[in-house]
Design an enzyme around this catalytic site. Sequence first.
Site, PDB file in Angstrom:
ATOM      1  N   HIS A 355       0.800  -1.232   0.000  1.00 15.68           N
ATOM      2  CA  HIS A 355       0.000   0.000   0.000  1.00 15.68           C
ATOM      3  C   HIS A 355       0.826   1.273   0.000  1.00 15.68           C
ATOM      4  O   HIS A 355       0.270   2.366   0.118  1.00 15.68           O
ATOM      5  CB  HIS A 355      -0.911   0.052   1.220  1.00 15.68           C
ATOM      6  N   LYS A 542      -8.009  14.165   4.552  1.00 14.57           N
ATOM      7  CA  LYS A 542      -7.176  12.962   4.541  1.00 14.57           C
ATOM      8  C   LYS A 542      -6.168  13.129   5.664  1.00 14.57           C
ATOM      9  O   LYS A 542      -6.095  14.210   6.260  1.00 14.57           O
ATOM     10  CB  LYS A 542      -6.459  12.786   3.198  1.00 14.57           C
ATOM     11  N   ARG A 543      -5.411  12.082   5.978  1.00 15.85           N
ATOM     12  CA  ARG A 543      -4.371  12.249   6.995  1.00 15.85           C
ATOM     13  C   ARG A 543      -3.420  13.370   6.583  1.00 15.85           C
ATOM     14  O   ARG A 543      -3.240  13.623   5.389  1.00 15.85           O
ATOM     15  CB  ARG A 543      -3.586  10.938   7.173  1.00 15.85           C
ATOM     16  N   LYS A 548       1.159  14.591   1.150  1.00 21.17           N
ATOM     17  CA  LYS A 548      -0.225  14.904   0.755  1.00 21.17           C
ATOM     18  C   LYS A 548      -0.410  16.408   0.515  1.00 21.17           C
ATOM     19  O   LYS A 548      -1.418  16.858   0.018  1.00 21.17           O
ATOM     20  CB  LYS A 548      -1.205  14.382   1.799  1.00 21.17           C
ATOM     21  N   THR A 650      -8.249   6.920  -1.990  1.00 21.19           N
ATOM     22  CA  THR A 650      -9.619   6.419  -2.164  1.00 21.19           C
ATOM     23  C   THR A 650     -10.611   7.555  -1.908  1.00 21.19           C
ATOM     24  O   THR A 650     -11.725   7.523  -2.412  1.00 21.19           O
ATOM     25  CB  THR A 650      -9.904   5.250  -1.190  1.00 21.19           C
ATOM     26  N   LYS A 654     -14.331   8.803  -3.680  1.00 22.36           N
ATOM     27  CA  LYS A 654     -15.553   9.151  -2.942  1.00 22.36           C
ATOM     28  C   LYS A 654     -16.065  10.520  -3.376  1.00 22.36           C
ATOM     29  O   LYS A 654     -17.268  10.716  -3.587  1.00 22.36           O
ATOM     30  CB  LYS A 654     -15.293   9.132  -1.429  1.00 22.36           C
TER      31      LYS A 654
END
Length: 809
Positions: A355, A542-543, A548, A650, A654
């Site tokens: 992952h 998100k985290r 990110k 993911t 969504k």
Amino acid sequence: MEFTKEMIKNGFALKLKSLYSKDLKNASDIQKYIAFSNLIRDYMSEGWFETNQQYKDKKVKQVYYLSMEFLIGKLLEKNLINLGISDLAKEALEDMGMDLDLLIKVEPDAGLGNGGLGRLAACFMDSLAALGLPGHGCGIRYKYGMFRQEIKDGYQVEMPDPWLKEPYPWEVRKENRSIKIRFGGTAYMKEVGNELEAVHENYYTVKAVPYDIPLSGYLNKTVNTLRLWSSEADTDEFDFQNFNSGNYLQSVEGKYTAELISQVLYPDDSTENGRQLRLKQEYFFVSASLQSILNYHREVKVDFKHLDDYVAIHINDTHPALAVAELMRILMDEDELNWKEAWDVTTKVCAYTNHTIMAEALEKWPASGFKRLLPRLFMIIEEINRRFCQEIIARHGDWDRVGRMSIIENGMVKMANLAIVGSHSVNGVAALHTEILKTKELKDFNDFYPGKFNNKTNGITHRRWLIKSNRALTNLIIDCIGDSWVRNPKDLEKMMIFKKDKDVLSKIEDIKRENKVKLAKYIFDKKEIVVDPDSIFDIHVKRIHGYKRQLLNCLHILYLYKKLKNDKNFDIYPRTFIFSAKAAPAYVFAKKIIKLINTLGDLINNDPEVNDKIKVVFIDNYNVSKAEKIIPAADVSEQISTASKEASGTGNMKFMMNGAITLATLDGANIEIKELVGDENIIIFGLTSEEVLKFYSSHKYNSVNFLKENQEIAELVETLVDGTLGVSITEFGEIYKELTEKNDYYFVLKDFKEYVKAQEKIEKLYKNKDKWAKKCLVNIAMSGHFSSDNTIAKYAQEIWNIKGEKIGE
Ligand code: 26V
């Protein structure tokens, strides 16, 4: 089962009485929720029983998905939807003067996971049951799940999440299925006659008690199982002796150390912190799961030499990689297969998903501590490795390669290597990610094992992320194209014929606005910030992680703020920037980003010169339930990771499913979203993964030089530390350093200009309401491709070799 309103009403009243000796008038909300959920679980019990019975009778092959994390969220509404009784239940409760939503609200959100990896596991469980596939989850019943985040003075404060404080109505404790797990002691081989036999002695044991949660399928009779293990002191053993000899305190201590194992979820989703207990947790749940799986199959009299005809074990990331060695141990030490037989079947049974390529998340354990804790497993891993290294030498005669591929190297046990060697399939989670694994990170392994590596792009369950979280949109879609897409999510594509239908497009706009109004109200209730539902809702959830790039988003906000302040002619379409995210408690930089977001919020939201144009909101304590509220209200979906770093993502799927436009780098599954919706329905910017990787290997990017050549960006970066933000100039020193001295590892500065341009493009497009709505529609229509039903169907066929089983037929 045929359900009626009367049945639900009577059943509920009876439950309240039997559980609490109360009636509706004097039961508390939580008691009502527990009683009602108990009733719903009863409704699932027949299916649960039949499912298990049928799997057993027909000896069907079953998959066990081993995962350290299952971020399942709330279950009541999901179960009602799956049973097909959500409307009926609502009406029944209304008759009794009650609001179903209230019960849904008080359910604790089971946060047994950090982020994407744990939520993926939960979506997969939902799809397995929906497709009638024989598959179960195995994990840990953490007493404390993901921490609850509070924001104090702009900083994250972590609070415990005692989600099991009240009885959890969805679980069933199976005391009689408890398993003993051995730790410590010594292991060696002893000659017995002509054979060598493994001896493991002087170990201590911990009891693993399973708690089973039924996983209902959608409008079918399948009810699979999520088995979560809880650690307890093994009172049959040392504890009892202590007790007898009057050593009461020591026995209590034993109880405490045993219970510690399943006490708390590690809240770091990739950094290296505080891992002493982690290996113990990993072996604990892997051993419990495998022992119980093999006990079951021993009972149904399966020939273990052909275990792969009956069992598939999935290793979700490296965390359960010990499954390879534990399966070998049981097959050899308890079921007397020889090495070759055991290895042959182990590699046919196990499969592994990678992952992440983030180096710090690839697990390694110091061999010395490993050996002390798990001496027998260590012996087995050494032997697996000895044989493996021999093979590498035989084939390549290349010791460097042995060094790179060895499972034990430099005094460390490398879990990814163990998982790869012990599995017949290794998959990445999006096309780009798999490509990077095959050609870069795991190239040696891909060369060594042609055909073993494959891609399975992630997915999300449309039952939770559309049907449950966006009822209005669901109803509109059903009005337009019927409901075949509920079973065949790719049928959402039928919506494409409404691309030019003004009526449908305006309904999509109305639904989005309604969702934004709801979120705005929530934001006002919780934060007392007024946001305009007619502004662009630009959402980044998100985290928090460097890669990110929440920082890129922040710098853009700061850029807009400065321009609005300094340039009277500068005007923009109103925007609301919404963030929600947790930071790992020990990840200092990530926590500073939270403070930065909140600082920007304070500065901007309270400045009348700009606050009718921009607002910044940080929603506390992001979890599955928050995601369900936030995502349907998004206009813009921020997916702006440094290319190559986000394995899949993911959240991106969504948002797309709820009609947001993706603003993205060419990373992870964003690339596949782009291919599906077409260039005109997504906004792409920034370095490609190839460019990023090239910069890393060539060392050609120097952020200080870059800032010298880009004065405007340099000035912007200075505002982090010059007092503009109204906090101490040292507050964001770490972030400043990251961008300058530390050479901007995630290319925030390098991608900044393109990001600004991409944001300008968004604004321009948004102003054309009809065109925007059309883009939303295309995104919704194409999102069915990302249903986890499709992903799971591929795992079932291409990795696990399991087939759908119609229960009751
Ligand atoms: C690593 C660690 C190591 C320290 C202790 C706690 C902990 C918890 C989780 C992890 C794994 C991090 C890997 C991960 O979550 N990957 C994400 O997986 C998603 C599902 O495949 C994917 O969409 C995301 O892109 C990827 O970052």
